[in-house]
Design a protein around this motif. Structure first.
Motif, PDB file in Angstrom:
ATOM      1  N   VAL A 132       0.841  -1.214   0.000  1.00 11.50           N
ATOM      2  CA  VAL A 132       0.000   0.000   0.000  1.00 11.50           C
ATOM      3  C   VAL A 132       0.867   1.251   0.000  1.00 11.50           C
ATOM      4  O   VAL A 132       0.584   2.226  -0.709  1.00 11.50           O
ATOM      5  CB  VAL A 132      -0.950  -0.016   1.212  1.00 11.50           C
ATOM      6  N   ALA A 133       1.945   1.236   0.781  1.00 10.17           N
ATOM      7  CA  ALA A 133       2.849   2.390   0.816  1.00 10.17           C
ATOM      8  C   ALA A 133       3.491   2.632  -0.544  1.00 10.17           C
ATOM      9  O   ALA A 133       3.624   3.781  -1.000  1.00 10.17           O
ATOM     10  CB  ALA A 133       3.918   2.184   1.885  1.00 10.17           C
ATOM     11  N   THR A 134       3.883   1.559  -1.223  1.00  9.80           N
ATOM     12  CA  THR A 134       4.497   1.706  -2.543  1.00  9.80           C
ATOM     13  C   THR A 134       3.493   2.233  -3.557  1.00  9.80           C
ATOM     14  O   THR A 134       3.800   3.138  -4.354  1.00  9.80           O
ATOM     15  CB  THR A 134       5.059   0.355  -3.019  1.00  9.80           C
ATOM     16  N   ILE A 135       2.287   1.682  -3.548  1.00  6.36           N
ATOM     17  CA  ILE A 135       1.263   2.128  -4.498  1.00  6.36           C
ATOM     18  C   ILE A 135       0.858   3.569  -4.216  1.00  6.36           C
ATOM     19  O   ILE A 135       0.672   4.379  -5.143  1.00  6.36           O
ATOM     20  CB  ILE A 135       0.037   1.190  -4.433  1.00  6.36           C
ATOM     21  N   ALA A 136       0.724   3.915  -2.941  1.00  3.52           N
ATOM     22  CA  ALA A 136       0.382   5.302  -2.605  1.00  3.52           C
ATOM     23  C   ALA A 136       1.480   6.259  -3.058  1.00  3.52           C
ATOM     24  O   ALA A 136       1.198   7.390  -3.496  1.00  3.52           O
ATOM     25  CB  ALA A 136       0.150   5.433  -1.102  1.00  3.52           C
ATOM     26  N   SER A 137       2.731   5.826  -2.970  1.00  4.02           N
ATOM     27  CA  SER A 137       3.838   6.676  -3.415  1.00  4.02           C
ATOM     28  C   SER A 137       3.771   6.962  -4.907  1.00  4.02           C
ATOM     29  O   SER A 137       4.249   8.002  -5.372  1.00  4.02           O
ATOM     30  CB  SER A 137       5.179   6.009  -3.084  1.00  4.02           C
ATOM     31  N   MET A 138       3.175   6.055  -5.676  1.00  2.00           N
ATOM     32  CA  MET A 138       3.073   6.262  -7.123  1.00  2.00           C
ATOM     33  C   MET A 138       2.246   7.498  -7.444  1.00  2.00           C
ATOM     34  O   MET A 138       2.535   8.215  -8.408  1.00  2.00           O
ATOM     35  CB  MET A 138       2.422   5.045  -7.789  1.00  2.00           C
ATOM     36  N   PRO A 193       4.074   7.959   3.158  1.00  2.00           N
ATOM     37  CA  PRO A 193       4.340   7.457   4.517  1.00  2.00           C
ATOM     38  C   PRO A 193       3.530   8.176   5.583  1.00  2.00           C
ATOM     39  O   PRO A 193       3.146   7.562   6.583  1.00  2.00           O
ATOM     40  CB  PRO A 193       5.842   7.690   4.699  1.00  2.00           C
ATOM     41  N   VAL A 194       3.249   9.462   5.389  1.00  2.00           N
ATOM     42  CA  VAL A 194       2.411  10.185   6.349  1.00  2.00           C
ATOM     43  C   VAL A 194       1.032   9.549   6.417  1.00  2.00           C
ATOM     44  O   VAL A 194       0.473   9.320   7.504  1.00  2.00           O
ATOM     45  CB  VAL A 194       2.308  11.675   5.965  1.00  2.00           C
ATOM     46  N   PHE A 220      12.880  11.315   2.899  1.00  2.00           N
ATOM     47  CA  PHE A 220      11.814  11.740   3.816  1.00  2.00           C
ATOM     48  C   PHE A 220      11.109  10.568   4.497  1.00  2.00           C
ATOM     49  O   PHE A 220      10.769  10.671   5.681  1.00  2.00           O
ATOM     50  CB  PHE A 220      10.801  12.600   3.057  1.00  2.00           C
ATOM     51  N   PRO A 221      10.810   9.443   3.807  1.00  2.00           N
ATOM     52  CA  PRO A 221      10.156   8.331   4.518  1.00  2.00           C
ATOM     53  C   PRO A 221      10.930   7.872   5.750  1.00  2.00           C
ATOM     54  O   PRO A 221      10.340   7.576   6.790  1.00  2.00           O
ATOM     55  CB  PRO A 221      10.082   7.238   3.440  1.00  2.00           C
TER      56      PRO A 221
END
Length: 835
Positions: free
Chosen positions: A506-512, A520-521, A785-786
């Protein structure tokens, strides 16, 4: 803003301890939640039934007895707070109403003494709307009766209603009146603020023509009465706000309790307890409104002789706003300052250095001293490089000095990164490092260089970055990113290993889509229900946090808009890759990288050996709106056009022009506002623009050509794969210690030039691979930043979940593994695409 902060910000400072203790009750809810989870684990709750983990709670597994015990604990805390609120309100109401009675009596005395005929324009009966009634003279004050406190609750004998644990409850929403809340958040500072002692001067000019015949005696007493009236109006209005704010607090805390525990307590408790309590009854509210109206009519009598009550009400509201502004600028500012001092105790381990001089002691901050030292060193190196001849051309010498100077400032973070980026075009123009591109390479003057530099700075990739920010802003503002993330996480189950993997993906997809800065926030906020229910020494907490951080770093390579280094890479690739080509390479790398990191974290932390079952995350139950559908359609349409950009190149010219579509679609319809535009990461945009300007100067001055020739001799005979491996190691080391973006700014132009000079030129492959390696640098807390966001995560007691040791033990191996994937799997995929 969290509601606990709203209470603090809107509460009357002197009454702060009498409001509902929202934060303490929220902590109690989380404690109950943790106890439920422990009970569920004790009853074999790790086995999922046919309804799934999100359909059952630990409380339900415990049966009716557990429900009753849980409700009892929470209701006892609510009853204690409600009892305190009721008693305070009754006491404060008595004080203010007595003062109001005295004030009304003084109104009549003032008018009877200075103008006996006709009688006072305000009789007590009329002020009370006919409710006060006539009666005998009381102490010779006037022929009006002042009702006493027979309508007030008996504070000493007040008790809460009987317990409701045995009664049925439902989840019907409770509707309450929020109109009584004073709009303290929207209060604006008046043009000429003044304190209450001076409030009596306001409005005198409105009634001077009618009051001149009343004599100086009435004027003097009237000034005193006006001050008392204003003060009483403010206090009555704050009491009204006190009631409304507490009513809202009860509703919100009960809603949170029902949501977390799966109960339906809200409606029944509000109707049986809160609405039956004296401050929240309709007659009580009506009586308070009557008293406020009395103060308004009294003020109108004093300042306008009852000629303009609306004007009097406006002036009273102005005084109220002034009082609120004064509170915030004095009392609350002091309280916030004390809170910050308390929170900062023990946080900073670096003590200031005290320098003893004949004139006294001088306190020197060590961080500032280091920055000053680094700045002086950078300036000295810059001056030295300007004075010596290295390359044989003044443009190249000066450009090299600018390159080293900017790199040192960026690496040492002597000043904000974007400020250094703004310094770059200034130095480029004033030192005249630009040359013409007509084949003669004549040195450009300042005017021509300015046009070339600024034309290069606002390139199509900057517009692409703005378009990405608009998509990220819309997905975040309307809850789309959070809703999608919670939906996926709700399907993860309760097994720690599976939950870790799903959170990382989810973190990787959200970063896209919302960048690896915002992702990460979002993810750290979503896992709070998990973190607060874990045991204090649970290994799964740091494992989950560092997993999200590392996968967010990997997500920085997932799409062209997920990180600034990708924008820099596209700037140095000709032709620029389409989104489809980018995804063919980046998505497999992200999936493989996440899998390797996941296995490493499981081997390092072994969370399932300590915890077998964790708290599930519930999906958002809010319905999908048409606005969300519109945002999704615009986003998907824009992405599809980006993927097919080369097919429409004859229409749009570049992906940067396509990026204008979401800007118009979101800002033109009002979905995103000027404030959202101002909240874009303009520091990142300025940094990218400064880097583009630096790259243009390095190219135009001929320095890039000279450096590339030197590296070319060193890598003679190397294949593209070997060159990629060499540059990957170099960039990984640089990006681990300084910003990923800064590493890309310095290295990618050189990589592109070297790639174009190979026997089989493959500059696009080298640039893209090197840019991916920038995202793989995650070995230290300062590497991106993450990581910085992850190291800042703390427990409720203020203890950090992670330390530098965690990053060295997990981040360094993850960086090496990910870089290996880029130089092997990534290389094959890029060759397959045709780079």
């Amino acid at each position: 803003m969290k509601f606990s902060h709203q209470i603090q910000f809107n509460a009357v400072p002197d009454w702060a301890e009498y409001y509902l203790p929202y934060s303490n009750l929220k902590k109690l809810i989380y404690l109950i939640e943790k106890d439920q989870l422990a009970s569920q684990q004790g009853h074999g709750g790790d086995e999922e039934d046919e309804y799934g983990p999100s359909e059952r709670t630990a409380l339900m597994n415990g049966g009716p007895a557990a429900v009753e015990e849980t409700n009892r604990r929470f209701i006892e805390a609510l009853n204690k707070a409600l009892d305190k609120i009721v008693k305070f309100y009754a006491k404060k109401e008595t004080e203010l109403y007595d003062e109001m009675d005295r004030l009304l009596f003084d109104y009549d005395q003032l008018d009877a003494h200075y103008q006996p005929q006709p009688p006072s324009p305000i009789t007590l009966a009329s002020r009370r709307g006919g409710g006060g009634g006539g009666g005998d003279d009381i102490g010779g004050r006037a022929s009006h009766e002042f009702p006493r406190r027979e309508s007030l609750v008996d504070v000493d004998s007040y008790t809460l209603p009987p317990n409701i644990l045995s009664q049925n409850t439902s989840d019907m929403d409770f509707e309450h009146d929020n109109e009584n809340i004073i709009d303290r958040d929207n209060s604006q500072r008046p043009q000429h603020p003044h304190h209450h002692e001076d409030m009596n001067t306001t409005g005198n000019h409105h009634g001077n023509s009618n009051n001149n015949n009343k004599g100086s005696g009435k004027a003097w007493h009237g000034m005193e009465l006006k001050k008392r009236t204003v003060d009483l109006f403010v206090l009555l209005s704050e009491l009204k706000s006190f009631v409304a704010l507490n009513l809202t607090a009860f509703s919100k805390i009960l809603k949170k309790y029902d949501k977390i525990t799966g109960n339906n307590l809200k409606r029944h408790y509000l109707s049986t307890y809160v609405n039956q309590a004296y401050p929240f009854k309709s007659p009580t509210k009506a009586r308070l409104n009557e008293r406020i109206q009395e103060s308004e009519r009294g003020y109108a009598f004093l300042v306008t002789d009852n000629n303009n009550i609306d004007l009097a009400i406006d002036e009273l509201k102005t005084h109220l706003r002034e009082h609120i502004v004064w509170e915030r600028n004095t009392v609350w500012r002091d309280m916030v300052g004390q809170e910050r001092k308390t929170q900062s105790v023990g946080v900073s381990e670096v003590k200031p250095m005290v320098l003893r001089t004949p004139c006294g002691h001088v306190i020197i901050d060590r961080d500032q001293l280091m920055h000053a030292f680094f700045l002086v060193a950078s300036v000295l190196v810059f001056a030295l490089l300007l004075s010596i001849d290295i390359f044989g051309h003044i443009e190249q010498n000066r450009c090299f000095a600018i390159l080293v100077f900017a790199s040192m400032l960026w690496a040492g973070e002597v000043m904000p990164l974007f400020v250094t980026a703004l310094l770059v075009p200034l130095l480029i123009v004033t030192l005249r490092v630009m040359r013409s591109d007509d084949g003669e390479y004549t040195r450009l003057d300042a005017s021509a260089a300015t046009k070339r530099v600024f034309a290069a700075m606002f390139s199509p990739v900057i517009m692409l970055l703005l378009g990405g920010f608009s998509i990220a802003g819309a997905l975040s503002k309307f809850g789309i990113a959070k809703a999608m993330a919670t939906f996926v996480l709700s399907k993860a189950g309760t097994k720690p290993n599976r939950v870790l993997l799903v959170n990382m993906l989810v973190a990787t997809i959200a970063s896209m889509w919302i960048s690896n800065v915002a992702a990460p926030v979002l993810c750290f906020s979503l896992i709070q229900p998990i973190l607060r229910t874990l045991p204090v020494d649970a290994r799964f907490a740091p494992c989950l946090i560092i997993g999200i951080a590392l996968s967010s770093n990997l997500g920085g390579m997932a799409s062209p808009i997920s990180s600034p280094q990708n924008i820099i890479a596209i700037q140095n690739m000709s032709p620029a890759p389409s989104w489809g080509e980018w995804f063919i390479v980046s998505i497999p790398l992200c999936l493989v990288g996440n899998g390797i990191i996941w296995l490493w974290l499981l081997w390092t932390y072994a969370p399932e050996k300590q915890i077998t079952h964790i708290h599930p995350i519930r999906a958002s139950s809010e319905p999908i709106s048409w606005t969300q559908i519109y945002v999704c359609l615009v986003t998907l349409g824009t992405i599809v056009m980006w993927c097919l950009a080369h097919s429409y190149e004859h229409i749009f010219g570049d992906m940067g022009v396509i990026a204008i579509i979401p800007l118009i679609a979101f800002f033109g319809t009002g979905l995103l506002t000027k404030d959202d535009f101002n909240n874009f990461l303009w520091n990142v945009i300025m940094l990218a623009m400064g880097g583009i300007a630096l790259g243009k100067a390095v190219e135009s001055s001929g320095l890039l050509h000279t450096i590339a020739e030197g590296i070319e001799h060193w890598v003679t005979g190397f294949s593209a794969f070997q060159v990629l491996a060499v540059f990957s190691v170099l960039v990984l080391i640089i990006a681990t210690f300084i910003s990923h973006t800064v590493a890309a700014l310095i290295v990618l132009p050189i990589v592109a030039e070297v790639g174009s000079r190979l026997d089989h030129p493959e500059p696009r492959l080298l640039v893209m691979g090197t840019a991916f390696v920038c995202s793989c640098a995650m070995g230290l807390p300062v590497s991106g930043f993450p990581n910085m966001n992850a190291i800042a995560q703390e427990t409720e007691l203020g203890k950090p979940y992670l330390s530098t040791k965690d990053f060295i033990r997990n981040g360094v191996p993850s960086s090496i593994y990910s870089t290996f994937c880029v130089t092997t799997i990534g290389y094959l995929l890029m060759k397959l695409v045709g780079f």
